[in-house]
Scaffold this active site. Structure first.
Site, mmCIF file in Angstrom:
data_model
loop_
_atom_site.group_PDB
_atom_site.id
_atom_site.type_symbol
_atom_site.label_atom_id
_atom_site.label_comp_id
_atom_site.label_asym_id
_atom_site.label_seq_id
_atom_site.Cartn_x
_atom_site.Cartn_y
_atom_site.Cartn_z
ATOM 1 C CG LEU A 81 -1.831 1.302 1.562
ATOM 2 C CD1 LEU A 81 -2.746 1.466 0.533
ATOM 3 C CD2 LEU A 81 -2.534 1.271 2.856
ATOM 4 N NE ARG A 83 6.111 -2.246 -2.832
ATOM 5 C CZ ARG A 83 6.114 -3.791 -3.243
ATOM 6 N NH1 ARG A 83 5.192 -4.124 -4.114
ATOM 7 N NH2 ARG A 83 6.735 -4.539 -2.492
ATOM 8 C CB SER A 93 1.905 2.332 17.422
ATOM 9 O OG SER A 93 2.690 1.711 18.028
ATOM 10 N NE ARG A 156 9.213 -1.426 16.085
ATOM 11 C CZ ARG A 156 8.760 0.118 15.765
ATOM 12 N NH1 ARG A 156 7.277 0.138 15.973
ATOM 13 N NH2 ARG A 156 9.625 0.895 16.040
ATOM 14 C CG ASN A 172 -5.356 13.527 -5.176
ATOM 15 O OD1 ASN A 172 -5.477 12.764 -6.209
ATOM 16 N ND2 ASN A 172 -4.206 14.195 -4.856
ATOM 17 C CB ALA A 173 -10.574 12.080 -7.302
ATOM 18 N NE ARG A 183 -0.492 -1.867 -5.231
ATOM 19 C CZ ARG A 183 0.335 -2.820 -5.243
ATOM 20 N NH1 ARG A 183 0.309 -4.146 -5.896
ATOM 21 N NH2 ARG A 183 1.663 -2.333 -4.916
#
Length: 265
Positions: A81, A83, A93, A156, A172-173, A183
């Site tokens: 995502l 990217r 978090s 982690r 934005n659109a 995707r």
């Protein structure tokens, strides 16, 4: 305790966006000689929005912004995502506690969860572990590290990519149309495609004039730019870019330079 979720079950909420569309205001602003007050006061024009979309000049679309809340997806999808650089992300978090109770939540495909394989432990003993076993062992190791006082920013490092992520996403659109093109494609990894199709459904409901023709590249362009990498299920049903070029040449479009046929996005 290990909390399990499975891919294909993630949730997306549209937090803001839709309603008043500003693409037509932005388009008028660069073309009209009228005052800004008159432009803003003008009735909404679906025709202007349709013209902008048909022309491919999408700068005006960047003044319509959409905000989504996302949960139930894995860190695998988070990596893909982010990217998309023309977007804003606020990601929860992995170290935060909820109501004083820590969660170790994972999201993975059912078949990975159930798959078992023989493994050899460092001491030479052999055993058989399923995907769920690995996730549970990771949880136990993580909790033991916390009890031993190790900092979570270090622990982690060994959290699985199946760890759930939650986020607020803003696009934005213009960015959304580009993102949907990639995707929503069948070639996209299945979990991020699930996320994209849910976002697309919400966008179509909230702003149908902007997103009526949104979708994978083949929907937006009329052909597939993947060429030899086209998804097997699309072969024979959707023209590739090369096939579209051949048809153009056969019907008198041979003078058209190949560079004039737009690529994906």
């Amino acid at each position: 305790m290990l909390e399990e979720k499975f891919t294909g079950k993630g949730k997306v909420l549209l937090l803001a966006g839709g309603g008043r569309i500003y693409t037509d205001v932005a388009a008028r602003f660069v073309r009209s000689e009228r005052s800004l007050e008159d432009i803003v006061a003008s009735p909404y024009s679906r025709q202007i929005v349709e013209n902008i979309l048909a022309s491919g000049h999408r700068a005006a679309l960047e003044f319509d912004f959409f905000l989504f809340g996302v949960e139930g997806y894995s860190r695998v999808t988070e990596t893909q995502l982010v990217r998309k650089r023309m977007a804003s992300y606020l990601i929860k978090s992995g170290r935060a506690e909820l109501g004083g109770k820590r969660r170790f939540s994972v999201v993975y495909p059912q078949r990975v969860r159930d798959f078992s394989a023989s493994v050899t432990l460092p001491d030479g003993h052999e055993t058989r572990l399923s995907g769920r076993d690995l996730a549970e062992l990771s949880r136990q190791w993580y909790d033991a590290g916390l009890e031993a006082g190790l900092p979570e920013e270090d622990l982690r490092y060994l959290k699985p990519q199946a760890t759930e992520f939650k986020a607020i996403i803003g696009m934005n659109a213009h960015a959304l149309l580009d993102w949907f093109a990639i995707r929503c494609c069948r070639n996209a990894q299945h979990e991020i495609r699930h996320l994209a199709t849910q976002m697309l459904r919400l966008c179509r409901e909230a702003a149908p004039d902007l997103f009526r023709q949104a979708g994978p590249s083949c929907v937006q362009l009329g052909y597939c730019p993947e060429n030899r990498l086209q998804h097997p299920r699309c072969r024979g049903h959707v023209l590739t870019r090369d096939e579209a070029m051949r048809i153009l040449r056969q019907h008198g479009g041979g003078h058209m330079p190949e560079a004039d046929l737009p690529d994906q996005g």
